[in-house]
Motif scaffolding. Structure first.
Motif, PDB file in Angstrom:
ATOM      1  N   LEU A  93      78.362  48.961  62.968  1.00  0.00           N
ATOM      2  CA  LEU A  93      78.376  47.943  61.915  1.00  0.00           C
ATOM      3  C   LEU A  93      77.369  48.210  60.804  1.00  0.00           C
ATOM      4  CD1 LEU A  93      78.732  44.661  64.018  1.00  0.00           C
ATOM      5  CD2 LEU A  93      80.532  46.123  63.088  1.00  0.00           C
ATOM      6  N   GLY A  94      76.298  48.930  61.113  1.00  0.00           N
ATOM      7  CA  GLY A  94      75.251  49.165  60.129  1.00  0.00           C
ATOM      8  C   GLY A  94      74.191  48.090  60.185  1.00  0.00           C
ATOM      9  N   GLN A  95      72.948  48.460  59.920  1.00  0.00           N
ATOM     10  CA  GLN A  95      71.826  47.545  60.110  1.00  0.00           C
ATOM     11  C   GLN A  95      71.799  46.398  59.105  1.00  0.00           C
ATOM     12  OE1 GLN A  95      68.070  49.575  59.623  1.00  0.00           O
ATOM     13  NE2 GLN A  95      68.827  50.844  57.954  1.00  0.00           N
ATOM     14  N   GLU A  96      72.534  46.504  58.011  1.00  0.00           N
ATOM     15  CA  GLU A  96      72.552  45.429  57.011  1.00  0.00           C
ATOM     16  C   GLU A  96      73.728  44.468  57.200  1.00  0.00           C
ATOM     17  OE1 GLU A  96      70.114  44.954  55.040  1.00  0.00           O
ATOM     18  OE2 GLU A  96      69.068  46.848  55.449  1.00  0.00           O
ATOM     19  N   HIS A  97      74.542  44.696  58.210  1.00  0.00           N
ATOM     20  CA  HIS A  97      75.726  43.855  58.428  1.00  0.00           C
ATOM     21  C   HIS A  97      75.333  42.393  58.667  1.00  0.00           C
ATOM     22  CE1 HIS A  97      79.902  43.039  59.662  1.00  0.00           C
ATOM     23  NE2 HIS A  97      79.374  42.216  60.540  1.00  0.00           N
ATOM     24  N   ARG A  98      76.110  41.485  58.081  1.00  0.00           N
ATOM     25  CA  ARG A  98      75.897  40.053  58.261  1.00  0.00           C
ATOM     26  C   ARG A  98      77.168  39.417  58.840  1.00  0.00           C
ATOM     27  NH1 ARG A  98      71.488  38.011  54.917  1.00  0.00           N
ATOM     28  NH2 ARG A  98      70.567  39.728  53.723  1.00  0.00           N
TER      29      ARG A  98
END
Length: 493
Positions: A93-98
């Motif tokens: 998802l990636g570390q910035e996913h919300r």
């Protein structure tokens, strides 16, 4: 002449030596002494008699093994399984996913009336709280809505309807660590104990029975208070349990006068729980509801009214890993599954295994049944865990992964986490960043340790078949103390 030649040769050798890169060189005998001490300790530790254990310790950068014992034996990892889940969800998802929660309608809003159904759509936010739901209800009022001429509908279809991983036992169902999984679920606190209510019991000096308060206040659960108050010199034990298959919470046993206790209890059917909260908050905000409440999938053709976004994934990993939240692990696992259908355990596990294949893990050499480690069927080796920890350092998301790990001896809960009470006041305080794990008969610890020389090692310690898992942390601590003591002078320049 010979003396001159020898001088020239000596000078040349000295110059050549200076050109060799500056490296660490192991001091002869030091590593052997560490191995001997660890071997002796493991052989003589009474709590390990009849138990199984697996240990793998490596240099952080090179991955060179400096100690191993049964490192390739599959063990129950308990919550060390979360190391795999955290790495996989960061990678997918990636570390910035919300994560999102949406309020929408299938009808128009005119003159303060919503002529259609109102939909509360969950997208698997692990950090949604009852206060967020109340805030969304109040924001509807702020939009000018005063009446809903339709139903209130909760949509949790982003995930499938399977609430528990296949090895969850019925005794775990009412415990906060075994909470049911839904794409629409809320927590009663900022630790994000999702899918639970907080039951607070107070035995004041003037009351005959203890007072009970539930957070959030809701009629979704019922309380049967059978507890008694006893004097300080009497033995007291309070029990708070939910009856299987219902939302009837029974409080029994006793509590000492003047004491306060609290317990987090998982609800039955978390989506219905959120739906009732939302309905109550909408009414409390001054909005009339003409229809009823139900759960269903929202139509594709709809108008979004409100949207609540979570903090980025890198921040949500903090309560997940520091406090070892099982519900978050299972929700993350469902998130990384198939994008073609509702999130589910089977697809999530397949994606996790696919991620591990990309890290060149041997196929078919581990057993994965969930994302949290609650299952007693999971089987992971110590070497596999250290391999993950070493390779994760090469990923762009590694700082977020490392920051999420509990730190030994650090009192702040969202720093020290489950390691905050270990290594306090010792040389190792602040020098171990690792994931703990506990199940009945199981204790585990895997992560990174800084040595006195400033070098770092990667380790995994898995203890299974223990008569008392509470003895496990002491054994893990002793092992790491031996490694620290012996490695502090193992390297020289």
């Amino acid at each position: 002449m010979l003396r001159k030649v020898m001088w020239i040769l000596s000078a040349g050798l000295l110059l050549f030596a200076c050109m060799i890169p500056h490296t660490h060189v192991h001091v002869a005998g030091k590593e052997d002494r560490m191995i001997d001490r660890l071997t002796e300790y493991l052989a003589n530790e009474e709590q390990l008699q009849g138990a199984a254990f697996a240990i793998h310790i490596t240099e952080e950068q090179s991955g060179k093994t400096i100690f191993e014992k049964h490192a390739d034996q599959r063990m129950r990892p308990a919550s060390n399984m979360k190391l795999l889940t955290a790495a996989a969800v960061l990678d997918e998802l990636g570390q910035e996913h919300r994560f999102e929660t949406i309020v929408a309608t299938d009808g128009p809003v005119k003159n303060g009336q919503l002529n259609g159904n109102l939909y509360l759509i969950g997208k698997g936010d692990t950090s949604l709280t009852y206060e967020d739901i109340e805030r969304l209800a109040n924001q509807l009022h702020e939009l000018g809505i005063r009446k809903i001429n339709g139903d209130i509908v909760a949509d949790d279809t982003y995930f499938d309807q399977e609430r528990y991983s296949e090895d969850t036992t019925w005794k775990d169902e009412s415990a906060y660590y075994g909470a049911a999984i839904s794409a629409l679920t809320v927590a009663p606190d900022n630790d994000y104990d999702t899918g639970t209510v907080k039951v607070m019991v107070k035995a004041s000096a003037s009351s005959g029975k203890p007072e009970v308060r539930v957070v959030p206040e809701t009629d979704y659960i019922t309380i049967q208070n059978n507890a008694a108050i006893v004097s300080d010199n009497e033995e007291a034990e309070l029990k708070v349990t939910r009856t299987h298959g219902s939302n009837d919470i029974v409080i029994s046993g006793s509590i000492a006068r003047g004491e306060n206790e609290q317990e987090w209890v998982a609800v039955w059917e978390p989506t219905e729980y959120v739906l009732q909260l939302f309905e109550d908050y909408v009414k409390a905000s001054g909005i009339q509801i003409k229809g009823t409440t139900k759960t269903a999938k929202a139509p594709a053709k709809r108008t979004e009214l409100l949207r609540k976004e979570s903090a980025p994934l890198k921040e949500l990993l903090i309560p997940f890993m520091k406090l070892s939240n099982n519900g978050h692990a299972e929700m993350f696992l469902k998130h990384i599954g198939s994008r073609e259908k509702a999130g589910n355990w089977e697809d999530g596990i397949n994606q996790l295994e696919h991620y591990l294949d990309g890290m060149q893990f041997p196929k078919g050499k581990m057993v994965i049944r969930d994302g949290s480690g609650l299952s007693h069927v999971n089987g992971i080796t110590a070497r596999q865990l250290t391999t993950l920890l070493i390779q994760a350092q090469q990923e762009s998301w590694f700082p977020a992964f490392k920051t999420s790990l509990p730190v030994a001896g650090k009192a702040e809960r969202m720093v020290g986490g489950t390691l905050r009470n270990r290594f306090v006041g010792t040389d190792l305080a602040g020098k171990i960043e690792a994931k703990t794990g506990t199940l009945t008969g199981v204790s585990s610890l895997s992560g990174y340790m800084e040595t006195k020389s400033g070098d770092r090692v990667v380790f995994s310690i898995l203890l299974n078949g223990m008569l008392d898992e509470e003895e496990g942390p002491g054994i893990e601590d002793n092992i790491l103390k031996i490694v620290y003591e012996e490695l502090k002078s193992m390297h020289t320049n």
